[in-house]
Design a protein around this motif. Sequence first.
Motif, PDB file in Angstrom:
ATOM      1  N   UNK A 182       0.821  -1.345   0.042  1.00 47.63           N
ATOM      2  CA  UNK A 182       0.133  -0.115  -0.081  1.00 47.63           C
ATOM      3  C   UNK A 182       0.853   1.180   0.110  1.00 47.63           C
ATOM      4  N   UNK A 183       2.068   1.293   0.093  1.00 45.41           N
ATOM      5  CA  UNK A 183       3.118   2.405   0.267  1.00 45.41           C
ATOM      6  C   UNK A 183       3.270   2.789   1.541  1.00 45.41           C
ATOM      7  N   UNK A 184       4.190   3.904   1.430  1.00 40.41           N
ATOM      8  CA  UNK A 184       4.704   4.408   2.729  1.00 40.41           C
ATOM      9  C   UNK A 184       3.736   4.945   3.872  1.00 40.41           C
ATOM     10  N   UNK A 185       2.702   5.624   3.167  1.00 42.15           N
ATOM     11  CA  UNK A 185       1.544   6.223   4.087  1.00 42.15           C
ATOM     12  C   UNK A 185       1.057   5.283   4.756  1.00 42.15           C
ATOM     13  N   UNK A 186       0.721   4.043   4.335  1.00 47.02           N
ATOM     14  CA  UNK A 186      -0.090   3.152   5.278  1.00 47.02           C
ATOM     15  C   UNK A 186       0.998   2.329   5.866  1.00 47.02           C
ATOM     16  N   UNK A 187       1.979   1.961   5.357  1.00 42.40           N
ATOM     17  CA  UNK A 187       3.007   1.416   5.894  1.00 42.40           C
ATOM     18  C   UNK A 187       3.672   1.855   7.425  1.00 42.40           C
ATOM     19  N   UNK A 188       3.864   3.253   7.237  1.00 36.83           N
ATOM     20  CA  UNK A 188       4.415   3.825   8.413  1.00 36.83           C
ATOM     21  C   UNK A 188       3.100   4.037   9.448  1.00 36.83           C
ATOM     22  N   UNK A 189       2.177   3.999   9.039  1.00 39.17           N
ATOM     23  CA  UNK A 189       0.822   4.559   9.952  1.00 39.17           C
ATOM     24  C   UNK A 189       0.576   3.189  10.722  1.00 39.17           C
ATOM     25  N   UNK A 190       0.914   1.892  10.022  1.00 37.01           N
ATOM     26  CA  UNK A 190       0.564   0.888  10.589  1.00 37.01           C
ATOM     27  C   UNK A 190       1.722   0.290  11.579  1.00 37.01           C
ATOM     28  N   UNK A 191       2.805   0.896  11.332  1.00 36.14           N
ATOM     29  CA  UNK A 191       3.956   0.480  11.985  1.00 36.14           C
ATOM     30  C   UNK A 191       3.775   1.350  13.470  1.00 36.14           C
ATOM     31  N   UNK A 192       3.368   2.595  13.252  1.00 28.73           N
ATOM     32  CA  UNK A 192       3.152   3.379  14.665  1.00 28.73           C
ATOM     33  C   UNK A 192       2.139   2.902  15.429  1.00 28.73           C
ATOM     34  N   UNK A 193       1.040   2.366  14.654  1.00 24.52           N
ATOM     35  CA  UNK A 193      -0.224   1.799  15.281  1.00 24.52           C
ATOM     36  C   UNK A 193       0.107   0.411  15.940  1.00 24.52           C
ATOM     37  N   UNK A 194       0.898  -0.375  15.575  1.00 23.62           N
ATOM     38  CA  UNK A 194       1.382  -1.368  16.104  1.00 23.62           C
ATOM     39  C   UNK A 194       2.306  -1.453  17.176  1.00 23.62           C
ATOM     40  N   UNK A 195       3.191  -0.446  17.063  1.00 26.50           N
ATOM     41  CA  UNK A 195       4.039  -0.169  18.087  1.00 26.50           C
ATOM     42  C   UNK A 195       3.451   0.397  19.299  1.00 26.50           C
ATOM     43  N   UNK A 196       2.544   1.233  19.269  1.00 22.70           N
ATOM     44  CA  UNK A 196       1.468   2.194  20.061  1.00 22.70           C
ATOM     45  C   UNK A 196       1.112   0.989  21.043  1.00 22.70           C
ATOM     46  N   UNK A 197       0.256  -0.046  20.266  1.00 26.34           N
ATOM     47  CA  UNK A 197      -0.324  -1.068  21.107  1.00 26.34           C
ATOM     48  C   UNK A 197       0.565  -1.748  22.149  1.00 26.34           C
ATOM     49  N   UNK A 198       1.746  -2.115  21.762  1.00 27.60           N
ATOM     50  CA  UNK A 198       2.708  -2.607  22.807  1.00 27.60           C
ATOM     51  C   UNK A 198       2.797  -1.725  23.937  1.00 27.60           C
ATOM     52  N   UNK A 199       3.217  -0.377  23.453  1.00 25.79           N
ATOM     53  CA  UNK A 199       3.405   0.592  24.379  1.00 25.79           C
ATOM     54  C   UNK A 199       2.556   0.812  25.585  1.00 25.79           C
ATOM     55  N   UNK A 200       1.062   0.762  24.778  1.00 28.39           N
ATOM     56  CA  UNK A 200       0.027   1.067  25.731  1.00 28.39           C
ATOM     57  C   UNK A 200      -0.442   0.154  26.475  1.00 28.39           C
ATOM     58  N   UNK A 201      -0.341  -1.265  26.144  1.00 28.85           N
ATOM     59  CA  UNK A 201      -0.544  -2.280  27.060  1.00 28.85           C
ATOM     60  C   UNK A 201       0.467  -2.685  28.296  1.00 28.85           C
ATOM     61  N   UNK A 202       1.485  -2.052  27.880  1.00 33.88           N
ATOM     62  CA  UNK A 202       2.661  -2.120  29.158  1.00 33.88           C
ATOM     63  C   UNK A 202       2.193  -1.129  30.117  1.00 33.88           C
ATOM     64  N   UNK A 203       1.950   0.118  29.640  1.00 36.86           N
ATOM     65  CA  UNK A 203       1.850   1.409  30.498  1.00 36.86           C
ATOM     66  C   UNK A 203       0.594   1.168  30.981  1.00 36.86           C
ATOM     67  N   UNK A 204      -0.554   0.596  30.388  1.00 39.18           N
ATOM     68  CA  UNK A 204      -1.814   0.897  31.253  1.00 39.18           C
ATOM     69  C   UNK A 204      -2.000  -0.448  32.259  1.00 39.18           C
ATOM     70  N   UNK A 205      -1.019  -1.591  32.089  1.00 35.91           N
ATOM     71  CA  UNK A 205      -0.987  -2.702  33.051  1.00 35.91           C
ATOM     72  C   UNK A 205      -0.166  -2.114  34.218  1.00 35.91           C
TER      73      UNK A 205
END
Length: 211
Positions: free
Chosen positions: A51-74
Amino acid sequence: MTQWFLALAVCFLGYLFGSLPFGYFAGRIAGTDIRAAGSGNIGATNVLRVLGKKWGYAVFLADAFKGFAAVRLSSFIVDQFLVARPHAEYFAILAAVICIIGHTFPVWLRFKGGKGVATSVGAVFGLMPIAALTIFTIWIIVFEITRYVSVASIVAASSLPFTIALLMRWKMIHGSGLLYFSSVMLILVLWRHRSNFSRLLKGTEQRFTRK
């Protein structure tokens, strides 16, 4: 009983966050089933290719954020219980591991998910930002040299236990649990990249044979 309840809650939250298939969502929004394109993987790398950089970078950030959010919320939830505070690091590590597993085996997509690199990066940032910045720098350097995402991911994951060991020696971070976590994460990344690793070895062998 309180700690067992918290452990179950942390596992639930970690898996729930991790199993959110942002790559699949991005493909659907863009009018493509990402599972039927490219490598068929729902991770940011395949999204980037298809899909290109726009979607690829957005998905990377979203996937990274869910890892960060799971740790911090816990960590936030555990901090509300005095009896669990001495073990807060282990609860956070549990959330990180389960979140990565959730990303790799999402129940919503018949347990066929991504390779967990971006989610692992986010989880490491949530647990130990200094180590995460070091590993991310290593990833960028290796990628710029090789132009292979899989090689950069394998090298970065392999260097994480050594980075944590050094930071522990220098008293910059504390807790042996982080070292165990990095070893588990390394095993997960290597296992998910086993097919790429085999192809890279074959390619290297062919190049040497030709020479």
